[in-house]
Design a protein around this motif. Structure first.
Motif, mmCIF file in Angstrom:
data_model
loop_
_atom_site.group_PDB
_atom_site.id
_atom_site.type_symbol
_atom_site.label_atom_id
_atom_site.label_comp_id
_atom_site.label_asym_id
_atom_site.label_seq_id
_atom_site.Cartn_x
_atom_site.Cartn_y
_atom_site.Cartn_z
ATOM 1 N N ILE A 72 0.848 -1.189 0.000
ATOM 2 C CA ILE A 72 0.000 0.000 0.000
ATOM 3 C C ILE A 72 0.884 1.239 0.000
ATOM 4 C CG2 ILE A 72 -1.750 1.300 1.260
ATOM 5 C CD1 ILE A 72 -2.664 -1.388 2.476
ATOM 6 N N ALA A 73 0.795 2.010 -1.079
ATOM 7 C CA ALA A 73 1.566 3.254 -1.206
ATOM 8 C C ALA A 73 0.637 4.363 -1.692
ATOM 9 C CB ALA A 73 2.736 3.058 -2.174
ATOM 10 N N THR A 74 -0.569 4.344 -1.180
ATOM 11 C CA THR A 74 -1.589 5.310 -1.563
ATOM 12 C C THR A 74 -1.586 6.485 -0.587
ATOM 13 O OG1 THR A 74 -3.148 4.004 -0.255
ATOM 14 C CG2 THR A 74 -3.081 3.576 -2.613
ATOM 15 N N ALA A 75 -2.515 7.419 -0.780
ATOM 16 C CA ALA A 75 -2.651 8.543 0.138
ATOM 17 C C ALA A 75 -3.014 8.038 1.531
ATOM 18 C CB ALA A 75 -3.729 9.500 -0.368
ATOM 19 N N THR A 76 -2.569 8.775 2.557
ATOM 20 C CA THR A 76 -2.719 8.338 3.948
ATOM 21 C C THR A 76 -4.169 8.026 4.307
ATOM 22 O OG1 THR A 76 -0.754 9.528 4.680
ATOM 23 C CG2 THR A 76 -2.438 9.084 6.339
ATOM 24 N N ASP A 77 -5.105 8.829 3.834
ATOM 25 C CA ASP A 77 -6.493 8.634 4.260
ATOM 26 C C ASP A 77 -7.095 7.318 3.768
ATOM 27 O OD1 ASP A 77 -6.765 9.280 1.593
ATOM 28 O OD2 ASP A 77 -8.017 11.049 1.909
ATOM 29 N N SER A 78 -6.432 6.668 2.812
ATOM 30 C CA SER A 78 -6.925 5.380 2.321
ATOM 31 C C SER A 78 -6.291 4.190 3.037
ATOM 32 C CB SER A 78 -6.661 5.260 0.810
ATOM 33 O OG SER A 78 -5.272 5.182 0.545
ATOM 34 N N HIS A 79 -5.252 4.427 3.832
ATOM 35 C CA HIS A 79 -4.530 3.317 4.465
ATOM 36 C C HIS A 79 -5.414 2.441 5.353
ATOM 37 C CE1 HIS A 79 -0.235 5.253 4.015
ATOM 38 N NE2 HIS A 79 -0.876 5.084 2.860
ATOM 39 N N PRO A 80 -6.214 3.021 6.269
ATOM 40 C CA PRO A 80 -6.996 2.156 7.158
ATOM 41 C C PRO A 80 -7.908 1.182 6.413
ATOM 42 C CG PRO A 80 -6.967 4.394 8.009
ATOM 43 C CD PRO A 80 -6.363 4.454 6.636
ATOM 44 N N GLU A 81 -8.652 1.696 5.441
ATOM 45 C CA GLU A 81 -9.578 0.835 4.709
ATOM 46 C C GLU A 81 -8.840 -0.274 3.969
ATOM 47 O OE1 GLU A 81 -12.788 0.990 0.992
ATOM 48 O OE2 GLU A 81 -11.906 2.849 1.757
ATOM 49 N N LEU A 82 -7.726 0.079 3.322
ATOM 50 C CA LEU A 82 -6.997 -0.914 2.530
ATOM 51 C C LEU A 82 -6.327 -1.953 3.423
ATOM 52 C CD1 LEU A 82 -5.428 1.340 -0.255
ATOM 53 C CD2 LEU A 82 -7.377 -0.221 -0.445
ATOM 54 N N ILE A 83 -5.764 -1.526 4.548
ATOM 55 C CA ILE A 83 -5.161 -2.488 5.472
ATOM 56 C C ILE A 83 -6.211 -3.479 5.956
ATOM 57 C CG2 ILE A 83 -4.124 -2.784 7.753
ATOM 58 C CD1 ILE A 83 -2.700 -0.082 7.339
ATOM 59 N N CYS A 84 -7.338 -2.957 6.422
ATOM 60 C CA CYS A 84 -8.384 -3.827 6.966
ATOM 61 C C CYS A 84 -8.961 -4.749 5.894
ATOM 62 C CB CYS A 84 -9.478 -2.994 7.605
ATOM 63 S SG CYS A 84 -8.948 -2.087 9.086
ATOM 64 N N LEU A 91 -4.633 -11.386 3.159
ATOM 65 C CA LEU A 91 -3.464 -10.960 2.391
ATOM 66 C C LEU A 91 -2.448 -10.257 3.289
ATOM 67 C CD1 LEU A 91 -4.958 -9.372 -0.868
ATOM 68 C CD2 LEU A 91 -3.686 -11.521 -0.666
ATOM 69 N N PRO A 92 -1.228 -10.761 3.397
ATOM 70 C CA PRO A 92 -0.190 -10.017 4.112
ATOM 71 C C PRO A 92 -0.018 -8.633 3.489
ATOM 72 C CG PRO A 92 0.531 -12.254 3.701
ATOM 73 C CD PRO A 92 -0.747 -12.063 2.928
ATOM 74 N N VAL A 93 0.250 -7.635 4.350
ATOM 75 C CA VAL A 93 0.278 -6.240 3.918
ATOM 76 C C VAL A 93 1.620 -5.607 4.236
ATOM 77 C CG1 VAL A 93 -0.731 -3.943 4.274
ATOM 78 C CG2 VAL A 93 -2.192 -5.969 4.275
ATOM 79 N N PHE A 94 2.124 -4.844 3.260
ATOM 80 C CA PHE A 94 3.176 -3.870 3.519
ATOM 81 C C PHE A 94 2.552 -2.504 3.263
ATOM 82 C CE2 PHE A 94 6.265 -0.791 2.158
ATOM 83 C CZ PHE A 94 7.311 -0.954 3.045
ATOM 84 N N CYS A 95 2.578 -1.630 4.268
ATOM 85 C CA CYS A 95 1.973 -0.311 4.116
ATOM 86 C C CYS A 95 2.968 0.766 4.487
ATOM 87 C CB CYS A 95 0.729 -0.189 5.002
ATOM 88 S SG CYS A 95 -0.161 1.376 4.824
ATOM 89 N N GLU A 96 3.095 1.753 3.623
ATOM 90 C CA GLU A 96 3.898 2.916 3.976
ATOM 91 C C GLU A 96 3.302 3.591 5.208
ATOM 92 O OE1 GLU A 96 6.724 4.143 3.059
ATOM 93 O OE2 GLU A 96 7.070 2.602 1.544
ATOM 94 N N LYS A 97 4.168 4.175 6.038
ATOM 95 C CA LYS A 97 3.655 4.900 7.196
ATOM 96 C C LYS A 97 2.912 6.150 6.706
ATOM 97 C CE LYS A 97 6.418 8.690 7.349
ATOM 98 N NZ LYS A 97 5.939 10.077 7.318
#
Length: 339
Positions: A72-84, A91-97
């Motif tokens: 996940i390398a999208t805008a910050t506001d999309s991180h929670p939805e995509l992680i969950c 699916l294992p996740v790698f997410c930018e801080k």
């Protein structure tokens, strides 16, 4: 899974960092295929075509593919939805801080995923830098004696675009959070209190956004050692990220090399002929590669998660305490901002 399985990964987000990750993933030996998607389909298509990767027109199509993991390398506001969403799909996740834009959002994600065995790795790339790893070894081995001071520096050569600052979260959450994480990681200690201040002597858009372009932080760790963090968006000499670990028997300095943008005024000093690092992508290029190599191992089940959302939350708490300290001009216990 075995360490030899070649995985298929999805990449959400094809901005600067996402495209860089795509270039890296393309060349990793245990990555069989990379599918890319972006809120801007044309940008995703351009990236996919340029790198010879598989284009997907939207995130729904990406999630419907037969993926082994998601970056996940999208805008910050999309991180929670995509992680969950990814964790719910196994699916294992790698997410930018960061995990989320604020503490409440971060806690909501942690609450949602806490009972899942699916790993979520957060992108604090300094943990994979050889210099920081060597400093951690020196500190934890006791070869430096007891630490009395750490001095962290994160100086950007030039400020980010003006439209980024209002959505950046501020200098402590956007920039200093890397230092807070790495101080915890190299020392194995917790940060218990902060005193932070800041100033603006550059462009007015920092003031307009309620942010500062330069900050200084004093931290106290739970073993009573002290750390300072220096932050600025205007280090014209070049990108400068260092950590000085000073102990009773010795010291370890991270980021001091021929490309460090430091100039001695001593008469016998011979300046380096190498150019300073222009930015974080150049300074940490190897670390960015190694964190993705680690993620592939996490996907394959051969490596424990090297940087969890809980780690990210701890660094975020420190950043939040710094912002409160700056606003109220007082020392702040990190416990004050815990939820």
């Amino acid at each position: 899974m075995t360490s030899h399985k070649a995985v298929t990964l999805g990449l959400a987000g094809t901005g600067r960092i996402g495209t860089s990750h795509a270039e890296t993933l393309k060349n990793l030996p245990n990555v069989a295929n990379v599918l890319v998607a972006d809120a801007d389909p044309d940008r995703a298509r351009t990236t996919a075509t340029k790198l010879g990767l598989e284009f997907t027109p939207d995130l729904d199509t990406l999630f419907a593919a037969d993926l082994d993991g998601l970056i996940i390398a999208t805008a910050t506001d999309s991180h929670p939805e995509l992680i969950c969403r990814a964790v719910d799909a196994g699916l294992p996740v790698f997410c930018e801080k960061p995990v989320a834009a604020d503490i409440e959002g971060t806690l909501a994600v942690l609450d949602h995923i806490q009972n899942s065995p699916t790993p979520v790795q957060i992108g604090f790339q300094r943990r994979f830098d050889a210099g920081y790893q060597a400093a951690r070894t020196a500190i934890t081995s006791g070869s430096l004696g007891w630490l009395h001071t750490l001095r962290a520096t994160s100086h950007d050569a030039t400020p980010p675009p003006a439209d980024y600052i209002p959505r950046s979260g501020g200098i402590f959450r956007d920039c200093g959070v890397h230092d807070f994480d790495i101080i915890r990681w190299v020392t194995g200690r917790e940060i218990v209190s902060v005193y932070a201040t800041g100033s603006n002597r550059g462009d007015p858009f920092f003031t307009d956004a309620g942010d500062v372009d330069t900050a200084a932080v004093l931290l106290r760790l739970d073993d009573d050692s002290l750390a300072t963090v220096s932050l600025t968006r205007y280090n014209g000499a070049g990108y400068d990220v260092r950590l000085e670990a000073l102990g009773s028997k010795g010291n370890a300095i991270v980021g001091l090399d021929d490309r460090s943008p430091l100039t001695s005024v001593e008469p016998d000093y011979v300046p380096s002929t190498f150019p300073a690092y222009p930015g974080f992508m150049d300074r940490f290029r190897r670390a960015y590669t190694d964190e993705l190599i680690a993620f592939v191992s996490v996907v394959n089940g051969t490596l424990e998660n090297p940087c969890s959302p809980a780690d990210a939350l701890e660094a975020f708490y420190v950043a939040e305490a710094c912002e409160l300290s700056r606003r109220e001009a007082r020392p702040v216990q990190v416990a004050e901002v815990r939820r």
